[in-house]
Scaffold this motif. Sequence first.
Motif, PDB file in Angstrom:
ATOM      1  N   HIS A 105       9.210 -12.450   8.727  1.00 38.16           N
ATOM      2  CA  HIS A 105       7.863 -13.004   8.555  1.00 38.16           C
ATOM      3  C   HIS A 105       7.896 -14.257   7.692  1.00 38.16           C
ATOM      4  O   HIS A 105       7.359 -15.310   8.059  1.00 38.16           O
ATOM      5  CB  HIS A 105       6.935 -11.968   7.904  1.00 38.16           C
ATOM      6  CG  HIS A 105       6.203 -11.111   8.877  1.00 38.16           C
ATOM      7  ND1 HIS A 105       5.197 -11.581   9.684  1.00 38.16           N
ATOM      8  CD2 HIS A 105       6.332  -9.797   9.178  1.00 38.16           C
ATOM      9  CE1 HIS A 105       4.735 -10.597  10.435  1.00 38.16           C
ATOM     10  NE2 HIS A 105       5.414  -9.506  10.159  1.00 38.16           N
ATOM     11  N   GLY A 109       8.285 -17.976   9.686  1.00 37.67           N
ATOM     12  CA  GLY A 109       7.038 -18.725   9.536  1.00 37.67           C
ATOM     13  C   GLY A 109       7.285 -20.085   8.912  1.00 37.67           C
ATOM     14  O   GLY A 109       6.728 -21.099   9.343  1.00 37.67           O
ATOM     15  N   TYR A 113       6.825 -23.828  10.612  1.00 33.54           N
ATOM     16  CA  TYR A 113       5.994 -24.824   9.920  1.00 33.54           C
ATOM     17  C   TYR A 113       6.745 -26.151   9.789  1.00 33.54           C
ATOM     18  O   TYR A 113       6.233 -27.218  10.163  1.00 33.54           O
ATOM     19  CB  TYR A 113       5.612 -24.292   8.545  1.00 33.54           C
ATOM     20  CG  TYR A 113       4.820 -25.259   7.696  1.00 33.54           C
ATOM     21  CD1 TYR A 113       3.436 -25.354   7.822  1.00 33.54           C
ATOM     22  CD2 TYR A 113       5.452 -26.079   6.765  1.00 33.54           C
ATOM     23  CE1 TYR A 113       2.707 -26.244   7.040  1.00 33.54           C
ATOM     24  CE2 TYR A 113       4.732 -26.966   5.986  1.00 33.54           C
ATOM     25  CZ  TYR A 113       3.359 -27.046   6.130  1.00 33.54           C
ATOM     26  OH  TYR A 113       2.650 -27.928   5.362  1.00 33.54           O
ATOM     27  N   GLU A 219       0.502 -25.771  10.614  1.00 33.24           N
ATOM     28  CA  GLU A 219      -0.177 -24.543  10.167  1.00 33.24           C
ATOM     29  C   GLU A 219      -0.351 -23.569  11.321  1.00 33.24           C
ATOM     30  O   GLU A 219      -0.195 -22.356  11.146  1.00 33.24           O
ATOM     31  CB  GLU A 219      -1.529 -24.890   9.533  1.00 33.24           C
ATOM     32  CG  GLU A 219      -1.437 -25.604   8.198  1.00 33.24           C
ATOM     33  CD  GLU A 219      -0.838 -24.737   7.092  1.00 33.24           C
ATOM     34  OE1 GLU A 219      -0.642 -23.522   7.304  1.00 33.24           O
ATOM     35  OE2 GLU A 219      -0.552 -25.284   6.008  1.00 33.24           O
ATOM     36  N   ASP A 220      -0.670 -24.081  12.498  1.00 37.45           N
ATOM     37  CA  ASP A 220      -0.794 -23.213  13.673  1.00 37.45           C
ATOM     38  C   ASP A 220       0.544 -22.558  14.004  1.00 37.45           C
ATOM     39  O   ASP A 220       0.595 -21.376  14.364  1.00 37.45           O
ATOM     40  CB  ASP A 220      -1.278 -24.011  14.880  1.00 37.45           C
ATOM     41  CG  ASP A 220      -2.747 -24.370  14.792  1.00 37.45           C
ATOM     42  OD1 ASP A 220      -3.444 -23.799  13.925  1.00 37.45           O
ATOM     43  OD2 ASP A 220      -3.203 -25.231  15.568  1.00 37.45           O
ATOM     44  N   ARG A 222       3.019 -21.834  11.958  1.00 36.35           N
ATOM     45  CA  ARG A 222       3.297 -20.769  10.990  1.00 36.35           C
ATOM     46  C   ARG A 222       2.443 -19.536  11.304  1.00 36.35           C
ATOM     47  O   ARG A 222       2.937 -18.400  11.279  1.00 36.35           O
ATOM     48  CB  ARG A 222       3.016 -21.255   9.573  1.00 36.35           C
ATOM     49  CG  ARG A 222       3.179 -20.140   8.551  1.00 36.35           C
ATOM     50  CD  ARG A 222       3.554 -20.608   7.171  1.00 36.35           C
ATOM     51  NE  ARG A 222       2.768 -21.704   6.671  1.00 36.35           N
ATOM     52  CZ  ARG A 222       3.142 -22.448   5.624  1.00 36.35           C
ATOM     53  NH1 ARG A 222       4.283 -22.179   5.012  1.00 36.35           N
ATOM     54  NH2 ARG A 222       2.386 -23.426   5.188  1.00 36.35           N
ATOM     55  N   ALA A 223       1.165 -19.748  11.594  1.00 41.04           N
ATOM     56  CA  ALA A 223       0.265 -18.626  11.883  1.00 41.04           C
ATOM     57  C   ALA A 223       0.695 -17.892  13.156  1.00 41.04           C
ATOM     58  O   ALA A 223       0.655 -16.654  13.220  1.00 41.04           O
ATOM     59  CB  ALA A 223      -1.165 -19.131  12.026  1.00 41.04           C
ATOM     60  N   SER A 226       3.726 -15.715  12.525  1.00 41.31           N
ATOM     61  CA  SER A 226       3.321 -14.494  11.819  1.00 41.31           C
ATOM     62  C   SER A 226       2.612 -13.530  12.756  1.00 41.31           C
ATOM     63  O   SER A 226       2.873 -12.320  12.750  1.00 41.31           O
ATOM     64  CB  SER A 226       2.407 -14.862  10.651  1.00 41.31           C
ATOM     65  OG  SER A 226       1.995 -13.704   9.946  1.00 41.31           O
ATOM     66  N   ARG A 227       1.733 -14.063  13.606  1.00 46.75           N
ATOM     67  CA  ARG A 227       0.995 -13.222  14.553  1.00 46.75           C
ATOM     68  C   ARG A 227       1.962 -12.530  15.518  1.00 46.75           C
ATOM     69  O   ARG A 227       1.800 -11.356  15.845  1.00 46.75           O
ATOM     70  CB  ARG A 227      -0.010 -14.091  15.320  1.00 46.75           C
ATOM     71  CG  ARG A 227      -0.986 -13.299  16.187  1.00 46.75           C
ATOM     72  CD  ARG A 227      -1.913 -14.247  16.920  1.00 46.75           C
ATOM     73  NE  ARG A 227      -2.507 -15.223  16.001  1.00 46.75           N
ATOM     74  CZ  ARG A 227      -2.726 -16.490  16.305  1.00 46.75           C
ATOM     75  NH1 ARG A 227      -2.399 -16.958  17.493  1.00 46.75           N
ATOM     76  NH2 ARG A 227      -3.268 -17.305  15.411  1.00 46.75           N
ATOM     77  N   HIS A 230       3.788  -9.731  13.652  1.00 49.20           N
ATOM     78  CA  HIS A 230       2.860  -8.619  13.394  1.00 49.20           C
ATOM     79  C   HIS A 230       2.685  -7.791  14.662  1.00 49.20           C
ATOM     80  O   HIS A 230       2.651  -6.546  14.607  1.00 49.20           O
ATOM     81  CB  HIS A 230       1.500  -9.151  12.937  1.00 49.20           C
ATOM     82  CG  HIS A 230       1.396  -9.373  11.462  1.00 49.20           C
ATOM     83  ND1 HIS A 230       1.637  -8.373  10.530  1.00 49.20           N
ATOM     84  CD2 HIS A 230       1.076 -10.485  10.747  1.00 49.20           C
ATOM     85  CE1 HIS A 230       1.475  -8.858   9.322  1.00 49.20           C
ATOM     86  NE2 HIS A 230       1.137 -10.129   9.409  1.00 49.20           N
TER      87      HIS A 230
END
Length: 256
Positions: A105, A109, A113, A219-220, A222-223, A226-227, A230
């Motif tokens: 994670h 991420g 980024y 930023e997208d 990295r998100a 992570s998504r 998850h």
Amino acid sequence: MKAPPLQQRRLADDIVDRIETLILEGTLKPGERLPAERTLAEEFGVSRPSLREALQKLVARGLLTSRHGGGTFVTETLGSSFRDPLLELLAKNPEAHRDLLEFRHTLEGSCAYYAALRATAPDRERLTAAFDKLAECHAREGRGSRAEEGVADAHFHLAIAEASHNAVLLHTIRSLFELLERNVVTNIGGMYPHGSEVRETLMAQHRDLYRAIMEGRAEDARAMSSRHLHYVEEVLTEAQDEVRRVERAQRRRTPA
């Protein structure tokens, strides 16, 4: 006070610095064979004696290995934080798989980024090739193996780390790559039996991550990384819970 005279830097030291930079940035990979002395001397624009002196210094430092009659190689175990037998222990332990996902994670991420911010044209070419290979494996549903798709998946994430231009992140990923590869293959084996929807979701997440990096949306990226992880955790947890429920139900069966 009289300052001591400056010592003239040897050409071999400049060559050492250049090769160390190539290793640190990941251009020269562990186990990779260097070009022949004549070719390398021409590329650097130096004499063969100066090059040979530099190579000897790098061998002494443990960065290169020389094989009699076989050439000079980047040390194969360079940066290998996790090697057998520890690797085998981690690969076999279910708790370690969860721990690795948690570790990924943070690591991946950040890679995503910085890759979105820093990827060069050659980086984007390599990332595209890795994504295309993953998409090709995904399209061969029923004809390819989970292991093959897992390897392509792991190499896609490695290409992202390379595009991050962060030497610490890259070499950490590389030192863990064999473990990461096994983790991905194991995860795929645990998720795909739960239907094609899971498989399609994973591919869509990879596509979104790829596009975010290619379009420079840090930023997208990295998100999305992570998504994605998850989601992997959620599916695997549900799969493990289902196995436990089945085992519990079987224990409760009344013998005929």
